[in-house]
Scaffold this active site. Structure first.
Site, PDB file in Angstrom:
ATOM      1  N   PRO A   2       0.849  -1.208   0.000  1.00  0.00           N
ATOM      2  CA  PRO A   2       0.000   0.000   0.000  1.00  0.00           C
ATOM      3  C   PRO A   2       0.878   1.248   0.000  1.00  0.00           C
ATOM      4  O   PRO A   2       1.877   1.293   0.705  1.00  0.00           O
ATOM      5  CB  PRO A   2      -0.777  -0.098   1.314  1.00  0.00           C
ATOM      6  CG  PRO A   2      -0.498  -1.434   1.891  1.00  0.00           C
ATOM      7  CD  PRO A   2       0.724  -1.985   1.218  1.00  0.00           C
ATOM      8  N   GLU A   3       0.495   2.236  -0.786  1.00  0.00           N
ATOM      9  CA  GLU A   3       1.241   3.489  -0.816  1.00  0.00           C
ATOM     10  C   GLU A   3       0.475   4.546  -0.030  1.00  0.00           C
ATOM     11  O   GLU A   3      -0.562   4.250   0.552  1.00  0.00           O
ATOM     12  CB  GLU A   3       1.497   3.887  -2.276  1.00  0.00           C
ATOM     13  CG  GLU A   3       2.316   2.799  -2.978  1.00  0.00           C
ATOM     14  CD  GLU A   3       2.781   3.169  -4.377  1.00  0.00           C
ATOM     15  OE1 GLU A   3       2.962   4.363  -4.648  1.00  0.00           O
ATOM     16  OE2 GLU A   3       2.979   2.241  -5.184  1.00  0.00           O
ATOM     17  N   LYS A  51       3.952   5.743   4.832  1.00  0.00           N
ATOM     18  CA  LYS A  51       3.310   4.427   4.770  1.00  0.00           C
ATOM     19  C   LYS A  51       2.964   3.915   6.167  1.00  0.00           C
ATOM     20  O   LYS A  51       2.700   2.728   6.339  1.00  0.00           O
ATOM     21  CB  LYS A  51       4.236   3.442   4.063  1.00  0.00           C
ATOM     22  CG  LYS A  51       4.507   3.859   2.617  1.00  0.00           C
ATOM     23  CD  LYS A  51       5.465   2.901   1.966  1.00  0.00           C
ATOM     24  CE  LYS A  51       5.846   3.405   0.578  1.00  0.00           C
ATOM     25  NZ  LYS A  51       6.855   2.542  -0.029  1.00  0.00           N
ATOM     26  N   ASN A 158       6.357   2.354  -5.379  1.00  0.00           N
ATOM     27  CA  ASN A 158       6.817   2.019  -6.724  1.00  0.00           C
ATOM     28  C   ASN A 158       5.790   2.328  -7.812  1.00  0.00           C
ATOM     29  O   ASN A 158       6.136   2.767  -8.904  1.00  0.00           O
ATOM     30  CB  ASN A 158       7.195   0.536  -6.760  1.00  0.00           C
ATOM     31  CG  ASN A 158       8.369   0.297  -7.660  1.00  0.00           C
ATOM     32  OD1 ASN A 158       9.171   1.205  -7.866  1.00  0.00           O
ATOM     33  ND2 ASN A 158       8.465  -0.897  -8.206  1.00  0.00           N
ATOM     34  N   ARG A 233      14.085  -2.232  -6.768  1.00  0.00           N
ATOM     35  CA  ARG A 233      12.675  -2.143  -7.137  1.00  0.00           C
ATOM     36  C   ARG A 233      12.584  -2.083  -8.658  1.00  0.00           C
ATOM     37  O   ARG A 233      13.477  -1.539  -9.316  1.00  0.00           O
ATOM     38  CB  ARG A 233      12.048  -0.855  -6.604  1.00  0.00           C
ATOM     39  CG  ARG A 233      11.996  -0.769  -5.103  1.00  0.00           C
ATOM     40  CD  ARG A 233      11.255   0.513  -4.745  1.00  0.00           C
ATOM     41  NE  ARG A 233      11.268   0.738  -3.319  1.00  0.00           N
ATOM     42  CZ  ARG A 233      12.249   1.363  -2.686  1.00  0.00           C
ATOM     43  NH1 ARG A 233      13.289   1.822  -3.361  1.00  0.00           N
ATOM     44  NH2 ARG A 233      12.187   1.546  -1.394  1.00  0.00           N
TER      45      ARG A 233
END
Ligand SMILES: [Zn+2]
Length: 265
Positions: A2-3, A51, A158, A233
């Site tokens: 989750p962002e 976050k 990301n 990433r």
């Protein structure tokens, strides 16, 4: 993972419990000490910081939740069908009940968020100020690495990174030194607006994230993907719309002429 926008949505759901003295328990026993520290306290506020979720109770007790990949919160009325399984934490109010599943971080104190940069979604966060913070770090760092460094600006993960840089036509492989303030500010402004819209439930169609090999929505060039940065990433970008100004791209990716996706070393 989750962002920032997801965390703000979850915070909004948890706020139905604000103002109430809550019962707390840890059905699976993983966070018994945390549960007993907040049991019987009044929940005063729920904040999303980057976050992290911060649940602030009376007596200056702060419960920090970080969901990493699999953690989640559920909020339901007592009258809804009950949950099965064993949540890490249950917070029970008069009418509503919140359950936390899969942890993995439920800790007391907000020390871990003090080192974070400004939350991009906080009302007081101005993109130009974030640009100033970016200008104070090593200018050889790649844009695609710096914007997800939560110590500089909190909340971008990301997916939003990939979408933001595509909209701003900035290569994730550019070094900070090669991108001017205007481009960085415009990228951060786009991210802030799009993430705020997502908090309200409006998500734009994805342009590049997880679209490797498919055509760029602007120019048709196949979207590329490759591991970037220390955490490796996966970066997604259009090589035509987002050309890299610096040398990093030459170091970081070899143009593929075979038509095969680039291989991550
Ligand atoms: Zn393109």
């Amino acid at each position: 993972m989750p962002e920032g926008d997801s965390l703000h949505r979850i915070a909004g759901r948890l706020r139905v419990l604000v103002g109430e003295r809550l019962e707390a328990e840890s059905p699976n026993g993983r966070v018994t000490a945390v549960a007993s520290a907040v049991d019987g306290r009044v929940l005063q506020a729920v904040d999303a910081v980057g976050k992290n979720l911060l649940l602030r109770f009376d007596g200056d007790v702060v419960l920090r939740s970080h969901l990493r990949m699999n953690g989640r919160w559920r909020v339901r009325r007592h009258t809804d069908p009950g949950w099965r399984g064993s949540p890490w934490l249950v917070l029970r109010g008069r009418e509503w009940e919140a359950t936390q599943w899969n942890g993995p971080v439920l800790a007391l104190g907000d020390g871990a968020v003090r080192g974070l940069g400004p939350d991009l979604l906080a009302p007081e966060t101005i993109p130009a100020d974030v640009v100033s913070r970016l200008r104070r770090i090593d200018e050889s760092r790649l844009v695609g690495d710096a914007l997800v460094d939560q110590r500089i600006v909190a909340g971008i993960g990301n997916m939003w990174l990939a979408e933001t840089l595509w909209h701003a036509r900035v290569s994730p492989w550019s070094q900070l030194a090669d991108v001017d303030d205007e481009a960085l500010e415009s990228a951060l402004s786009w991210a802030q607006q799009a993430m705020r819209a997502a908090v309200a439930g409006v998500r734009p169609a994805r342009a590049v994230y997880r679209r490797a090999g498919r055509g760029c929505r602007r120019c048709g060039e196949p979207v590329r993907s490759r591991g970037l940065g220390d955490a490796n990433r996966t970066a997604y970008w259009c090589p035509r719309c987002q050309p890299s100004a610096g040398s990093a791209e030459r170091e970081g990716f070899e143009p593929s002429t075979s038509g095969l996706p680039p291989v991550t070393p």
